[in-house]
Design an enzyme around this catalytic site. Structure first.
Site, PDB file in Angstrom:
ATOM      1  N   ASP A 175       4.094   2.991   6.559  1.00 15.70           N
ATOM      2  CA  ASP A 175       3.426   2.710   7.832  1.00 15.70           C
ATOM      3  C   ASP A 175       4.336   2.008   8.833  1.00 15.70           C
ATOM      4  O   ASP A 175       5.393   1.468   8.491  1.00 15.70           O
ATOM      5  CB  ASP A 175       2.227   1.796   7.593  1.00 15.70           C
ATOM      6  CG  ASP A 175       2.654   0.347   7.317  1.00 15.70           C
ATOM      7  OD1 ASP A 175       3.504   0.140   6.420  1.00 15.70           O
ATOM      8  OD2 ASP A 175       2.183  -0.566   8.012  1.00 15.70           O
ATOM      9  N   PHE A 211      14.111   3.610  10.625  1.00 11.81           N
ATOM     10  CA  PHE A 211      12.762   3.213  10.219  1.00 11.81           C
ATOM     11  C   PHE A 211      11.929   4.473  10.029  1.00 11.81           C
ATOM     12  O   PHE A 211      11.838   5.313  10.920  1.00 11.81           O
ATOM     13  CB  PHE A 211      12.106   2.291  11.248  1.00 11.81           C
ATOM     14  CG  PHE A 211      10.914   1.583  10.677  1.00 11.81           C
ATOM     15  CD1 PHE A 211      11.062   0.431   9.920  1.00 11.81           C
ATOM     16  CD2 PHE A 211       9.634   2.100  10.856  1.00 11.81           C
ATOM     17  CE1 PHE A 211       9.958  -0.203   9.365  1.00 11.81           C
ATOM     18  CE2 PHE A 211       8.531   1.471  10.299  1.00 11.81           C
ATOM     19  CZ  PHE A 211       8.694   0.318   9.546  1.00 11.81           C
ATOM     20  N   VAL A 212      11.354   4.618   8.828  1.00 12.31           N
ATOM     21  CA  VAL A 212      10.613   5.843   8.509  1.00 12.31           C
ATOM     22  C   VAL A 212       9.134   5.552   8.262  1.00 12.31           C
ATOM     23  O   VAL A 212       8.765   4.454   7.826  1.00 12.31           O
ATOM     24  CB  VAL A 212      11.221   6.583   7.290  1.00 12.31           C
ATOM     25  CG1 VAL A 212      12.578   7.157   7.634  1.00 12.31           C
ATOM     26  CG2 VAL A 212      11.309   5.676   6.065  1.00 12.31           C
ATOM     27  N   ASP A 229      14.703  -1.237   0.718  1.00 16.86           N
ATOM     28  CA  ASP A 229      15.417  -1.478   1.973  1.00 16.86           C
ATOM     29  C   ASP A 229      16.449  -2.582   1.737  1.00 16.86           C
ATOM     30  O   ASP A 229      17.511  -2.334   1.192  1.00 16.86           O
ATOM     31  CB  ASP A 229      14.364  -1.834   3.034  1.00 16.86           C
ATOM     32  CG  ASP A 229      14.900  -1.938   4.441  1.00 16.86           C
ATOM     33  OD1 ASP A 229      15.967  -1.378   4.714  1.00 16.86           O
ATOM     34  OD2 ASP A 229      14.244  -2.578   5.289  1.00 16.86           O
ATOM     35  N   LYS A 268       0.825  -1.195   0.000  1.00 15.58           N
ATOM     36  CA  LYS A 268       0.000   0.000   0.000  1.00 15.58           C
ATOM     37  C   LYS A 268       0.867   1.257   0.000  1.00 15.58           C
ATOM     38  O   LYS A 268       0.415   2.333  -0.355  1.00 15.58           O
ATOM     39  CB  LYS A 268      -0.884   0.001   1.265  1.00 15.58           C
ATOM     40  CG  LYS A 268      -1.759  -1.211   1.430  1.00 15.58           C
ATOM     41  CD  LYS A 268      -2.397  -1.201   2.839  1.00 15.58           C
ATOM     42  CE  LYS A 268      -3.029  -2.555   3.102  1.00 15.58           C
ATOM     43  NZ  LYS A 268      -3.433  -2.659   4.525  1.00 15.58           N
ATOM     44  N   GLY A 269       2.098   1.072   0.465  1.00 18.47           N
ATOM     45  CA  GLY A 269       2.961   2.213   0.746  1.00 18.47           C
ATOM     46  C   GLY A 269       3.156   3.202  -0.387  1.00 18.47           C
ATOM     47  O   GLY A 269       3.223   4.413  -0.162  1.00 18.47           O
ATOM     48  N   ARG A 328       0.387   6.372   7.784  1.00 18.23           N
ATOM     49  CA  ARG A 328       0.417   6.538   6.323  1.00 18.23           C
ATOM     50  C   ARG A 328      -0.055   7.929   5.901  1.00 18.23           C
ATOM     51  O   ARG A 328       0.291   8.420   4.833  1.00 18.23           O
ATOM     52  CB  ARG A 328      -0.485   5.499   5.644  1.00 18.23           C
ATOM     53  CG  ARG A 328      -0.018   4.057   5.789  1.00 18.23           C
ATOM     54  CD  ARG A 328      -0.767   3.184   4.794  1.00 18.23           C
ATOM     55  NE  ARG A 328      -0.675   1.766   5.123  1.00 18.23           N
ATOM     56  CZ  ARG A 328       0.323   0.956   4.759  1.00 18.23           C
ATOM     57  NH1 ARG A 328       1.319   1.445   4.070  1.00 18.23           N
ATOM     58  NH2 ARG A 328       0.309  -0.326   5.078  1.00 18.23           N
ATOM     59  N   LYS A 370      17.328   2.924   1.229  1.00 26.12           N
ATOM     60  CA  LYS A 370      18.238   2.774   2.368  1.00 26.12           C
ATOM     61  C   LYS A 370      19.358   1.853   1.917  1.00 26.12           C
ATOM     62  O   LYS A 370      19.312   0.651   2.159  1.00 26.12           O
ATOM     63  CB  LYS A 370      17.493   2.114   3.547  1.00 26.12           C
ATOM     64  CG  LYS A 370      16.668   3.039   4.378  1.00 26.12           C
ATOM     65  CD  LYS A 370      16.266   2.372   5.691  1.00 26.12           C
ATOM     66  CE  LYS A 370      14.870   1.820   5.624  1.00 26.12           C
ATOM     67  NZ  LYS A 370      14.350   1.353   6.919  1.00 26.12           N
ATOM     68  N   GLU A 405       7.695   2.197  -6.303  1.00 20.53           N
ATOM     69  CA  GLU A 405       7.885   1.688  -4.935  1.00 20.53           C
ATOM     70  C   GLU A 405       8.004   2.847  -3.950  1.00 20.53           C
ATOM     71  O   GLU A 405       8.408   3.944  -4.319  1.00 20.53           O
ATOM     72  CB  GLU A 405       9.171   0.861  -4.869  1.00 20.53           C
ATOM     73  CG  GLU A 405       8.936  -0.637  -4.804  1.00 20.53           C
ATOM     74  CD  GLU A 405       8.383  -1.121  -3.469  1.00 20.53           C
ATOM     75  OE1 GLU A 405       7.761  -0.342  -2.727  1.00 20.53           O
ATOM     76  OE2 GLU A 405       8.579  -2.311  -3.169  1.00 20.53           O
ATOM     77  N   ASP A 406       7.663   2.570  -2.709  1.00 23.01           N
ATOM     78  CA  ASP A 406       7.838   3.586  -1.673  1.00 23.01           C
ATOM     79  C   ASP A 406       9.278   3.594  -1.164  1.00 23.01           C
ATOM     80  O   ASP A 406       9.920   4.627  -1.109  1.00 23.01           O
ATOM     81  CB  ASP A 406       6.855   3.367  -0.508  1.00 23.01           C
ATOM     82  CG  ASP A 406       6.849   1.929   0.021  1.00 23.01           C
ATOM     83  OD1 ASP A 406       7.597   1.083  -0.493  1.00 23.01           O
ATOM     84  OD2 ASP A 406       6.075   1.661   0.955  1.00 23.01           O
TER      85      ASP A 406
HETATM   86  P1  IMP Z   1      12.871  -4.779   1.349  1.00 24.33           P
HETATM   87  O1  IMP Z   1      12.444  -6.092   0.795  1.00 24.33           O
HETATM   88  O2  IMP Z   1      13.672  -4.952   2.606  1.00 24.33           O
HETATM   89  O3  IMP Z   1      13.574  -3.888   0.360  1.00 24.33           O
HETATM   90  O4  IMP Z   1      11.567  -4.083   1.885  1.00 24.33           O
HETATM   91  C1  IMP Z   1      10.800  -3.261   1.171  1.00 24.33           C
HETATM   92  C2  IMP Z   1       9.484  -3.038   1.876  1.00 24.33           C
HETATM   93  O5  IMP Z   1       9.603  -3.060   3.302  1.00 24.33           O
HETATM   94  C3  IMP Z   1       8.980  -1.663   1.544  1.00 24.33           C
HETATM   95  O6  IMP Z   1       8.220  -1.679   0.366  1.00 24.33           O
HETATM   96  C4  IMP Z   1       8.194  -1.298   2.782  1.00 24.33           C
HETATM   97  O7  IMP Z   1       6.879  -1.792   2.665  1.00 24.33           O
HETATM   98  C5  IMP Z   1       8.894  -2.014   3.905  1.00 24.33           C
HETATM   99  N1  IMP Z   1       9.868  -1.128   4.596  1.00 24.33           N
HETATM  100  C6  IMP Z   1      11.206  -1.198   4.565  1.00 24.33           C
HETATM  101  N2  IMP Z   1      11.773  -0.218   5.292  1.00 24.33           N
HETATM  102  C7  IMP Z   1      10.740   0.506   5.788  1.00 24.33           C
HETATM  103  C8  IMP Z   1      10.691   1.687   6.624  1.00 24.33           C
HETATM  104  O8  IMP Z   1      11.680   2.299   7.046  1.00 24.33           O
HETATM  105  N3  IMP Z   1       9.435   2.131   6.915  1.00 24.33           N
HETATM  106  C9  IMP Z   1       8.291   1.530   6.472  1.00 24.33           C
HETATM  107  N4  IMP Z   1       8.317   0.444   5.688  1.00 24.33           N
HETATM  108  C10 IMP Z   1       9.533  -0.077   5.349  1.00 24.33           C
HETATM  109 MG    MG Z   2       6.541  -1.148  -0.531  1.00 17.82          MG
END
Ligand code: IMP
Ligand code: MG
Length: 176
Positions: A158, A151-152, A102, A42-43, A164, A130, A98-99
């Site tokens: 969210d 963590f943001v 990470d 949803k982000g 959100r 990040k 994408e939001d």
């Molecule tokens: P990844 O697989 O670790 O790259 O995670 C990506 C997903 O994790 C993002 O699309 C977010 O939904 C969630 N996520 C990762 N870091 C954060 C954060 O700092 N705040 C909120 N959601 C996060």
């Molecule tokens: Mg996401």
């Protein structure tokens, strides 16, 4: 909402300005092509809504929902498709919205899945990245902001479905 746990990292003006710049860059790059945006729910929904208003090109949108986090701050490494696309992406110029990037686990899984469906092109725009947390390298064409390893929340992002609706991006400090 507990304001004492929140510290603004990127304010509304910065988001607006950067979104406009990304829109201009994407519009130039996709000139004369039919852009198909895939929003990762949803982000990324808030970012998508603002971004498309800076894209004066022919475009269509679709949504996908994946889960990699089970209401925790830590990644499980597991990715599940909760909602698939409505239409085929075969032969289309696809841009994933994408939001936040990470560890890269979610996006690399998603990109592999989408690539197997034979789009004409497949690129990514992410509002936040990040880099310090990356486990899987992901090739991203457009990045809004590089952020520190915190963590943001806000602007679509969210923590346990909260925050959100904040119009800016904040670092969330949790007592543990
Ligand atoms: P990844 O697989 O670790 O790259 O995670 C990506 C997903 O994790 C993002 O699309 C977010 O939904 C969630 N996520 C990762 N870091 C954060 C954060 O700092 N705040 C909120 N959601 C996060
Ligand atoms: Mg996401």
């Amino acid at each position: 909402m507990n304001p004492s746990q929140l510290k603004v990292l990127i304010d509304e003006n910065q988001i607006r300005q950067r979104t406009r710049e990304l829109g201009q860059q994407i519009s130039q790059d996709y000139e004369g092509r039919q852009l198909h945006l895939i929003c990762v729910l949803k982000g990324a929904s808030v970012f998508l809504a603002d971004l498309i208003r800076h894209l004066p090109v022919d475009l269509s949108i679709d949504f996908m929902a994946v889960s990699s986090y089970s209401n925790s701050l830590h990644t499980s490494g597991e990715v599940k498709i909760l909602k698939d696309l409505d239409s085929s992406i075969q032969g289309r110029d696809v841009l994933v919205v994408e939001d936040i990037l990470d560890t890269g686990l979610t996006l690399s899984y998603l990109l592999r899945t989408l690539q197997a469906r034979c789009p004409r092109s497949l690129e990514v725009v992410t509002l936040l990245s990040k880099s310090a947390r990356r486990i899987k390298p992901v090739d991203v064409s457009y990045v809004g902001f590089e952020i520190p390893n915190e963590f943001v929340v806000g602007y679509g992002l969210d923590h346990q479905e909260k925050y959100r609706n904040l119009p800016y991006i904040c670092v969330l400090k949790l007592d543990d």
